[in-house]
Design a protein around this motif. Structure first.
Motif, PDB file in Angstrom:
ATOM      1  N   SER A  83     -12.473 -54.414 -17.529  1.00  0.00           N
ATOM      2  CA  SER A  83     -13.244 -53.318 -16.925  1.00  0.00           C
ATOM      3  C   SER A  83     -12.343 -52.410 -16.082  1.00  0.00           C
ATOM      4  O   SER A  83     -12.794 -51.434 -15.501  1.00  0.00           O
ATOM      5  CB  SER A  83     -14.382 -53.877 -16.068  1.00  0.00           C
ATOM      6  N   PHE A  84     -11.055 -52.746 -16.015  1.00  0.00           N
ATOM      7  CA  PHE A  84     -10.132 -51.930 -15.210  1.00  0.00           C
ATOM      8  C   PHE A  84     -10.038 -50.527 -15.810  1.00  0.00           C
ATOM      9  O   PHE A  84      -9.790 -50.375 -17.003  1.00  0.00           O
ATOM     10  CB  PHE A  84      -8.747 -52.576 -15.181  1.00  0.00           C
ATOM     11  N   PRO A  85     -10.233 -49.494 -14.990  1.00  0.00           N
ATOM     12  CA  PRO A  85     -10.223 -48.133 -15.544  1.00  0.00           C
ATOM     13  C   PRO A  85      -8.809 -47.636 -15.838  1.00  0.00           C
ATOM     14  O   PRO A  85      -8.165 -47.030 -14.989  1.00  0.00           O
ATOM     15  CB  PRO A  85     -10.881 -47.300 -14.431  1.00  0.00           C
ATOM     16  N   ILE A  86      -8.346 -47.906 -17.033  1.00  0.00           N
ATOM     17  CA  ILE A  86      -6.991 -47.483 -17.390  1.00  0.00           C
ATOM     18  C   ILE A  86      -6.968 -47.178 -18.886  1.00  0.00           C
ATOM     19  O   ILE A  86      -7.584 -47.893 -19.676  1.00  0.00           O
ATOM     20  CB  ILE A  86      -5.959 -48.588 -17.007  1.00  0.00           C
ATOM     21  N   THR A  87      -6.294 -46.093 -19.249  1.00  0.00           N
ATOM     22  CA  THR A  87      -6.218 -45.740 -20.671  1.00  0.00           C
ATOM     23  C   THR A  87      -5.016 -46.460 -21.296  1.00  0.00           C
ATOM     24  O   THR A  87      -4.157 -46.979 -20.582  1.00  0.00           O
ATOM     25  CB  THR A  87      -6.044 -44.221 -20.863  1.00  0.00           C
ATOM     26  N   GLU A  90      -1.789 -44.908 -20.124  1.00  0.00           N
ATOM     27  CA  GLU A  90      -1.453 -45.277 -18.737  1.00  0.00           C
ATOM     28  C   GLU A  90      -0.919 -46.709 -18.660  1.00  0.00           C
ATOM     29  O   GLU A  90       0.010 -47.000 -17.914  1.00  0.00           O
ATOM     30  CB  GLU A  90      -2.692 -45.138 -17.843  1.00  0.00           C
ATOM     31  N   MET A  91      -1.546 -47.606 -19.442  1.00  0.00           N
ATOM     32  CA  MET A  91      -1.111 -48.997 -19.404  1.00  0.00           C
ATOM     33  C   MET A  91       0.301 -49.140 -19.977  1.00  0.00           C
ATOM     34  O   MET A  91       1.147 -49.801 -19.390  1.00  0.00           O
ATOM     35  CB  MET A  91      -2.070 -49.887 -20.188  1.00  0.00           C
ATOM     36  N   ASP A 129      -5.619 -42.170 -25.562  1.00  0.00           N
ATOM     37  CA  ASP A 129      -6.476 -41.726 -24.454  1.00  0.00           C
ATOM     38  C   ASP A 129      -7.728 -42.582 -24.297  1.00  0.00           C
ATOM     39  O   ASP A 129      -8.598 -42.281 -23.477  1.00  0.00           O
ATOM     40  CB  ASP A 129      -6.873 -40.256 -24.654  1.00  0.00           C
ATOM     41  N   ARG A 130      -7.824 -43.634 -25.092  1.00  0.00           N
ATOM     42  CA  ARG A 130      -8.999 -44.509 -24.951  1.00  0.00           C
ATOM     43  C   ARG A 130      -8.836 -45.441 -23.761  1.00  0.00           C
ATOM     44  O   ARG A 130      -7.716 -45.852 -23.430  1.00  0.00           O
ATOM     45  CB  ARG A 130      -9.154 -45.381 -26.200  1.00  0.00           C
ATOM     46  N   GLY A 131      -9.969 -45.811 -23.146  1.00  0.00           N
ATOM     47  CA  GLY A 131      -9.935 -46.838 -22.115  1.00  0.00           C
ATOM     48  C   GLY A 131      -9.652 -48.167 -22.798  1.00  0.00           C
ATOM     49  O   GLY A 131     -10.023 -48.347 -23.960  1.00  0.00           O
ATOM     50  N   ILE A 132      -9.029 -49.114 -22.083  1.00  0.00           N
ATOM     51  CA  ILE A 132      -8.687 -50.376 -22.753  1.00  0.00           C
ATOM     52  C   ILE A 132      -9.936 -51.172 -23.133  1.00  0.00           C
ATOM     53  O   ILE A 132      -9.897 -51.998 -24.024  1.00  0.00           O
ATOM     54  CB  ILE A 132      -7.734 -51.261 -21.905  1.00  0.00           C
ATOM     55  N   GLN A 134     -12.325 -49.998 -24.652  1.00  0.00           N
ATOM     56  CA  GLN A 134     -12.836 -49.456 -25.914  1.00  0.00           C
ATOM     57  C   GLN A 134     -12.018 -49.951 -27.108  1.00  0.00           C
ATOM     58  O   GLN A 134     -12.218 -49.488 -28.226  1.00  0.00           O
ATOM     59  CB  GLN A 134     -12.807 -47.922 -25.875  1.00  0.00           C
ATOM     60  N   ARG A 147       3.411 -52.007 -24.279  1.00  0.00           N
ATOM     61  CA  ARG A 147       3.863 -51.942 -22.878  1.00  0.00           C
ATOM     62  C   ARG A 147       5.208 -52.662 -22.726  1.00  0.00           C
ATOM     63  O   ARG A 147       6.111 -52.179 -22.042  1.00  0.00           O
ATOM     64  CB  ARG A 147       2.810 -52.576 -21.962  1.00  0.00           C
TER      65      ARG A 147
ATOM     66  N   GLU B  34     -10.961 -54.114  -7.728  1.00  0.00           N
ATOM     67  CA  GLU B  34     -10.036 -54.503  -8.792  1.00  0.00           C
ATOM     68  C   GLU B  34      -9.238 -55.761  -8.447  1.00  0.00           C
ATOM     69  O   GLU B  34      -8.873 -56.510  -9.336  1.00  0.00           O
ATOM     70  CB  GLU B  34      -9.076 -53.344  -9.134  1.00  0.00           C
ATOM     71  N   TYR B 163       2.230 -59.541 -14.790  1.00  0.00           N
ATOM     72  CA  TYR B 163       3.210 -58.727 -15.502  1.00  0.00           C
ATOM     73  C   TYR B 163       4.145 -58.041 -14.494  1.00  0.00           C
ATOM     74  O   TYR B 163       5.360 -57.951 -14.723  1.00  0.00           O
ATOM     75  CB  TYR B 163       2.520 -57.683 -16.388  1.00  0.00           C
ATOM     76  N   LYS B 210     -17.098 -46.200 -12.000  1.00  0.00           N
ATOM     77  CA  LYS B 210     -16.566 -46.953 -13.148  1.00  0.00           C
ATOM     78  C   LYS B 210     -17.485 -46.857 -14.364  1.00  0.00           C
ATOM     79  O   LYS B 210     -17.046 -47.040 -15.497  1.00  0.00           O
ATOM     80  CB  LYS B 210     -16.341 -48.421 -12.765  1.00  0.00           C
ATOM     81  N   LYS B 214     -12.913 -43.486 -17.146  1.00  0.00           N
ATOM     82  CA  LYS B 214     -12.094 -44.543 -17.749  1.00  0.00           C
ATOM     83  C   LYS B 214     -10.658 -44.578 -17.229  1.00  0.00           C
ATOM     84  O   LYS B 214      -9.871 -45.398 -17.663  1.00  0.00           O
ATOM     85  CB  LYS B 214     -12.116 -44.409 -19.272  1.00  0.00           C
ATOM     86  N   SER B 215     -10.321 -43.652 -16.306  1.00  0.00           N
ATOM     87  CA  SER B 215      -8.968 -43.747 -15.752  1.00  0.00           C
ATOM     88  C   SER B 215      -9.045 -43.876 -14.225  1.00  0.00           C
ATOM     89  O   SER B 215      -9.989 -43.406 -13.600  1.00  0.00           O
ATOM     90  CB  SER B 215      -8.126 -42.547 -16.182  1.00  0.00           C
ATOM     91  N   MET B 216      -8.036 -44.550 -13.666  1.00  0.00           N
ATOM     92  CA  MET B 216      -8.081 -44.894 -12.247  1.00  0.00           C
ATOM     93  C   MET B 216      -8.179 -43.675 -11.330  1.00  0.00           C
ATOM     94  O   MET B 216      -8.973 -43.658 -10.393  1.00  0.00           O
ATOM     95  CB  MET B 216      -6.823 -45.714 -11.921  1.00  0.00           C
ATOM     96  N   VAL B 219     -11.647 -42.434 -11.373  1.00  0.00           N
ATOM     97  CA  VAL B 219     -12.571 -43.352 -10.685  1.00  0.00           C
ATOM     98  C   VAL B 219     -12.492 -43.125  -9.178  1.00  0.00           C
ATOM     99  O   VAL B 219     -13.513 -43.039  -8.488  1.00  0.00           O
ATOM    100  CB  VAL B 219     -12.258 -44.828 -11.042  1.00  0.00           C
TER     101      VAL B 219
END
Lengths: 229, 282
Positions: A83-87, A90-91, A129-132, A134, A147, B34, B163, B210, B214-216, B219
């Motif tokens: 649920s972490f908001p990251i594309t 970005e990751m 550009d998708r969120g992870i 998705q 990564r 988070e 990581y 949220k 979809k990006s930090m 958010v």
């Protein structure tokens, strides 16, 4: 360390409190090879990976990497928050981050290019550009491999990346790993014996200590094909 | 209302305080969610009551006592849970009630009449003094500065600490930063929603954001805007109806959050049904 050896373990031991996960572990890994790490749960596969990645330090013995080598660690996803908001971009970009915590550190165009190349290498350019959240399981694992690639690591260690993947997604993953072998050294821990020993150049069987097999025929002969460990 | 904002300092202070608290919510709330530090944040907020009472007892600004206790508890929770077999949850529970008990003890020992502690417990946006605005601005500035300064490393630490460690990043430094930022942020929020409701303001705007982003970066920005909106509406309700601001803000944001979840689920069901229907069409 011989010319082509990139990783060397010498009498390595690591214990969690009273229980020793690995003991007297010795092996060499050659550059630009794909090594399958197999063995039962609790046999010490993840411990070896964590030692390689610097997350654990051996209690005894030592391991060495060839000078200038860096590890890209692809862990199991147990602590991964979907649920972490990251594309995806970005990751993957975070793989290029500077090790030193520098004030006001920002990614440059060269970092973005590197991240995009890594995404392309795992075939996810349509999803950057998708969120992870998705992504499918297989796509997510490919993104995590991207990564590690973006980090410029020349050794990629993957801890059970094929667990919980369907046959098709796992086959895609193996194809990517075979392609990566041209310029990376790959170590993959897996329970999918038949599949990984077919793509591997050598196999390490880990059950507290390590037995190395240099051909898939030898593994099948000693351990039997199709066995589930 | 607009006339009141133009003419009365307390209304201007309330607006500034709402804005500052919203900025803090966007940053600290996101980090706490988070890193799964929400219940720890609740413990820190309650433990700070001991420091607020201490301030009353010794006659100095209670918020500084609160800040001292909040940072102290944050560090204690982090260190004890890392260096002993006691879980963070257990030590949080102990400090939660210990801080409250200590606060009540100190306040009751303070000379003179026992002060009304309702504003500390439930927040009172309309009673924020100019002096409080000064320290709230200072705390918010520290949080924003540190967050912008370490943004990319903090994001990586929040997303995948293992990581980050494997990459050789100094995660201890980032952990200390987070464990100091959270109590500082909590001291800003306490003025608006109070000790008891702080967790809700840290959680709900970020959770709504949220659902939408979809990006930090988005958010964080969205939670700041959502929090500003709730705080202003809460302020208006609080101005016209004599209810503590924290109560208005939290009730309103909870209702909106639940409504959004229902709406989002219905939309997802509809889209899924359309896809299935589309797939069946020849």
């Amino acid at each position: 360390m011989t010319k082509d050896t990139i990783i060397q373990f010498h009498n390595v031991r690591f214990c969690y409190d009273e229980v020793c996960a690995i003991n007297n572990v010795n092996f060499n890994i050659l550059e630009n090879s794909l090594t399958a790490i197999i063995g039962p749960n609790g046999g010490g596969k993840s411990t070896i990976f964590k030692i390689l990645s610097g997350l654990l330090k051996p209690d005894d013995g030592h391991f060495s990497l060839r000078k200038g080598s860096t590890i890209g660690y692809v862990s199991q996803f147990t602590d991964f928050d979907l649920s972490f908001p990251i594309t995806v971009l970005e990751m993957v970009l975070s793989g290029t981050i500077c090790k030193k915590v520098k004030p006001f550190y920002r990614y440059k165009k060269s970092h973005r290019d590197k991240a995009r190349n890594a995404i392309k290498r795992v075939g996810l350019e349509m999803y950057e550009d998708r969120g992870i959240n998705q992504l499918s399981g297989g796509e997510l694992k490919r993104a995590v491999i991207a990564r590690a690639l973006a980090s410029d690591a020349n050794i990629i260690v993957l801890d059970e990346p094929d667990s919980s993947l369907d046959v098709e997604a796992a086959a895609d993953l193996y194809r990517i790993l075979i392609n990566l072998k041209s310029d990376k050294t790959i170590l993959i821990a897996s329970h999918h014996l038949d599949e990984v020993i077919d793509i591997a150049d050598s196999v390490l069987y880990v059950k507290s200590t390590v037995t190395k097999f240099s051909s898939t025929e030898e593994v099948k002969e000693k351990l039997g094909g199709g066995i589930i460990i | 209302m607009i006339e009141a904002i133009l003419n009365y300092t307390f209304m201007q202070n309330a607006l500034i305080a709402a804005l500052l608290a919203s900025i803090v919510t966007g940053i600290i709330g996101t980090i706490a969610i988070e890193k799964k530090l929400i219940s720890m944040s609740g413990g820190i907020a309650h433990a700070s009551f001991g420091g607020i009472g201490f301030g009353y007892l010794l006659g100095f600004e209670p918020i500084w006592g609160g800040l001292l206790f909040a940072i102290g508890s944050s560090v204690l929770i982090s260190r004890i849970s890392k260096n002993s077999k006691m879980k963070a949850d257990t030590i949080t529970g102990i400090l939660w009630s210990f801080g409250m008990a200590l606060g009540i003890l100190f306040v009751s020992l303070a000379p003179g009449y026992m002060p009304d502690m309702t504003s500390y417990l439930f927040g009172d946006i309309l009673s924020v003094s100019t002096n409080s605005i000064i320290y709230m601005t200072l705390f918010t500035a520290i949080i924003v500065f540190v967050f912008i300064m370490l943004f990319n490393h903090l994001i990586m630490y929040m997303f995948d600490e293992e990581y980050a460690k494997a990459r050789g990043i100094n995660t201890k430094l980032l952990e200390w930063t987070v464990y100091i930022m959270i109590p500082i942020g909590i001291m800003v929020l306490i003025k608006i929603v109070g000790i008891i409701l702080t967790i809700a303001l840290m959680t709900i705007p970020v959770s709504i954001a949220k659902l939408l982003c979809k990006s930090m970066k988005r958010v964080i920005l969205a939670s700041i805007l959502i929090s500003v909106l709730f705080s202003f509406v809460g302020l208006i309700i609080s101005y016209y109806v004599n209810i503590p601001s924290g109560v208005c803000i939290i009730l309103l944001s909870t209702v909106v959050y639940l409504a959004l979840i229902i709406v989002k689920r219905r939309i997802q069901k509809k889209l899924h049904a359309q896809r299935v229907h589309g797939a069946k069409q020849p």
